[in-house]
Design a protein around this motif. Sequence first.
Motif: not given
Length: 509
Positions: A291-296, A432-436, A507-509
């Motif tokens: 359910k998270l918007d990043y990969d745990p 779900r990379t959410l790099n930044f 850039l995309q997060d």
Amino acid sequence: MAFRPRPLGMSVIALATLVAFQASASTLTRDNGAPVGDNQNSQTAGPTGPVLLQDVQLIQKLQRFDRERIPERVVHARGTGAHGEFVATKDISDLTRAKVFAPGERTPVFVRFSSVIHSGHSPETLRDPRGFATKFYTREGNWDLVGNNLPVFFIRDAIKFPDMVHSLKPSPDTNIQDPNRFFDFFSHQPEATHMLTRVYTDYGTPASYREMDGNSVHAYKLVNEKGEVHYVKFHWKSLQGQKNLTAKEAEAVQGKDFNHMTRDLIAAIDKGNYPKWDLYIQTMTPDQLAKLDYDPLDATKVWPGVPEVKVGTMTLNKNPESVFLETEQSALAPSNLVPGIEPSEDRLLQGRIFSYADTQLYRVGTNGLQLPVNRPRAAAINHNQDGNTNPGARKGGVNYEPSTQADISASISVRYSQMPLSGSTQQQGIARTLNFRQAGEYYRSLSAKEQANLVSNLAGDLGQVKSDGVKYTMLSYFQKADANYGRALSKAVKADPARVEAMAAKLQD
Ligand code: HEM
């Protein structure tokens, strides 16, 4: 000749011989046990002639000296170890069947702290993540929690690790570490923004190993008696508190004592000032992960908002007697797992599961796990056999399983947990990379002083980068994480802030 029982008098003689042998045990011997006649003068042909090859003491002494080193660890070569004990304090049997967590259970441990990049006797003042690796000698085998002081890592896929380490190590043509090389690499890894932000704070130069936290970095799986799985991250929290050196302080310490972290730990334990850490866990169910918007299961991420629960305390109370036998020959590996603790699907961890045991077969040897520091408390009973320098005590003819002649068998109750799978094999980055985002959140959690030190430390290295493309790409990553952070860095390295902002906007997060 028929065997005759030995008369009593003989035992007395045998005992006397043994006592005589022990009394002369201080005589210097060669490795075959034979006494040495002269350890100061080589045997020569007359007073002025050459040294003779037949001087077996001289030859053996030089041969053994020539072979004193085993290969350094390819990373984390500089380290120091200590023995101690972990005491479990909380019943988490609903989460794991691991015996090490039974409340009140006392488990002996060996910890090796380390720095990462430079070689065995490099200064401990250099900026680096620090290794915090713990071997738990549990009743059901050794469990190694091989973590770092910082809670995240630079990359999320093991296939990138050798290239990353090559870029961070001294250059193959000059033997000098060079920010041009490692920022060249990192300019292709936006996911490193979070870890770079942490390593360039003063947490990259801890004051001592005692005043440093530790983290598993990866998620592992806890498995209970019913086979149910929870994902878990482990955190060691220093009861001495955390203390770091600023860049200036690190420089001053280096001029005086570049072994300050090793010296501090040994001195504290010698004085009976035993350092302690509490162990905390964060857990999530497989459903919560999705359910998270990043990969745990991405090692570049922390788990914000997931409660930390204390499960025990570790005390280090004994220094090694031999750095080589204990600290250097210790072989800590993420693949040393016990029932109730399993690897998660984290792609970095999966590579580590192979890599450590593999390097240790080369570094310490085929039978390295039989050395006292690595030997499990629970006896190892299997049919792995032979190999170089095997000191084992194997007997009998049954070296296979199953067999009608022996009752050694696997125990179905400790089978690995099961995981449903679907889809096809592939080679693709995570979704779900959410790099930044977490880098920005971390930057904003720092005090103004900590932010200023981070910018100054990072600008010191980034300012040396000659390639405009590499420098501006790196700046755009930090700008994307947090606009104030990016602006402060651009100013510190005299870059054009408008160009950095324009690049960050793409850039995309
Ligand atoms: C795919 C990524 C990684 C690979 C392939 C890798 C590989 C290695 C290798 C080959 C060693 C030397 C082991 C030995 O000779 O005994 C080592 C040591 C070590 N690594 Fe990693 N590593 C990786 C990522 C990490 C991460 C993410 C952490 C922290 C969570 C970490 C922490 C350590 C520590 C603490 C040691 C030293 C263990 C000791 O004190 O003996 N490594 N690594």
